[in-house]
Design a protein around this motif. Structure first.
Motif, mmCIF file in Angstrom:
data_model
loop_
_atom_site.group_PDB
_atom_site.id
_atom_site.type_symbol
_atom_site.label_atom_id
_atom_site.label_comp_id
_atom_site.label_asym_id
_atom_site.label_seq_id
_atom_site.Cartn_x
_atom_site.Cartn_y
_atom_site.Cartn_z
ATOM 1 N N ALA A 195 14.062 59.879 11.299
ATOM 2 C CA ALA A 195 15.480 60.506 11.203
ATOM 3 C C ALA A 195 16.312 59.353 10.404
ATOM 4 O O ALA A 195 17.120 60.082 9.508
ATOM 5 C CB ALA A 195 16.055 60.646 12.666
ATOM 6 N N GLU A 196 15.962 58.039 10.602
ATOM 7 C CA GLU A 196 16.893 57.169 9.723
ATOM 8 C C GLU A 196 16.569 57.091 8.446
ATOM 9 O O GLU A 196 17.533 57.188 7.419
ATOM 10 C CB GLU A 196 16.659 55.661 10.070
ATOM 11 N N GLN A 197 14.981 57.537 8.102
ATOM 12 C CA GLN A 197 15.054 57.664 6.817
ATOM 13 C C GLN A 197 15.366 58.745 5.853
ATOM 14 O O GLN A 197 15.993 58.890 4.725
ATOM 15 C CB GLN A 197 13.324 57.406 6.540
ATOM 16 N N ASN A 204 18.267 60.594 6.937
ATOM 17 C CA ASN A 204 19.444 60.412 6.561
ATOM 18 C C ASN A 204 19.889 59.482 5.571
ATOM 19 O O ASN A 204 20.751 59.610 4.599
ATOM 20 C CB ASN A 204 20.350 59.541 7.983
ATOM 21 N N ALA A 205 18.952 58.429 5.191
ATOM 22 C CA ALA A 205 19.272 57.616 4.029
ATOM 23 C C ALA A 205 19.114 58.322 2.895
ATOM 24 O O ALA A 205 19.586 57.913 1.885
ATOM 25 C CB ALA A 205 18.484 56.410 4.497
ATOM 26 N N GLU A 206 17.987 59.213 2.677
ATOM 27 C CA GLU A 206 17.442 59.731 1.511
ATOM 28 C C GLU A 206 18.434 60.934 1.420
ATOM 29 O O GLU A 206 19.009 61.396 0.357
ATOM 30 C CB GLU A 206 16.031 60.606 1.941
ATOM 31 N N ARG A 215 10.163 55.981 18.731
ATOM 32 C CA ARG A 215 10.546 54.971 17.827
ATOM 33 C C ARG A 215 10.060 55.516 16.421
ATOM 34 O O ARG A 215 10.946 55.408 15.647
ATOM 35 C CB ARG A 215 9.806 53.707 17.988
ATOM 36 N N ASN A 232 12.837 58.202 15.506
ATOM 37 C CA ASN A 232 14.135 57.631 15.288
ATOM 38 C C ASN A 232 14.095 56.904 13.648
ATOM 39 O O ASN A 232 15.013 57.165 13.050
ATOM 40 C CB ASN A 232 14.308 56.381 16.122
ATOM 41 N N ARG A 233 12.909 56.355 13.522
ATOM 42 C CA ARG A 233 12.652 56.041 11.968
ATOM 43 C C ARG A 233 12.618 56.955 10.945
ATOM 44 O O ARG A 233 13.303 56.882 10.070
ATOM 45 C CB ARG A 233 11.536 54.974 11.599
#
Length: 111
Positions: free
Chosen positions: A43-45, A47-49, A37, A40-41
């Motif tokens: 990686a999401e951050q 990608n968003a950055e 988890r 994944n968080r």
């Protein structure tokens, strides 16, 4: 009868050992689920950055950096200034790069 009691004692000891092993396995599985988890968080951050336009100061002025090129980058993913530049280049058609900054009337007629 003695054999049955001895075997039962062995099986009880084995059951305790297996229960302990199972508990250790469950703890490790829970830790791995938490780690998954978190990754994944992160990686999401990331990608968003990476998708967000980044600005830096150059010569005392804030300018946007060109985003990294990807396989399927659409024009909509570019910052507004870059989309404007693309529109100007499309409108100019085929011409020399140094003439893009000139007014339309300054374009050579032979292009």
């Amino acid at each position: 009868m003695v054999w049955i009691t001895a075997r039962r004692s062995e099986l009880d000891a084995l059951a305790k050992w297996l229960a302990k092993q199972l508990q250790e396995v469950q703890v490790e599985r829970d830790e791995l689920a938490i780690a998954e988890r978190v990754l994944n968080r992160l990686a999401e951050q990331a990608n968003a950055e990476a998708a967000a336009p980044v600005s830096v100061n150059a010569a005392g002025r804030a300018v946007l950096l060109i985003p990294h090129r990807g396989d399927a980058v659409e024009e909509g993913a570019l910052p507004g200034d870059y989309r404007k530049i693309l529109a100007i280049v499309r409108e100019a058609g085929r011409c020399r790069a140094k003439s893009l900054g000139r007014p339309r009337s300054a374009y050579p007629s032979r292009i």
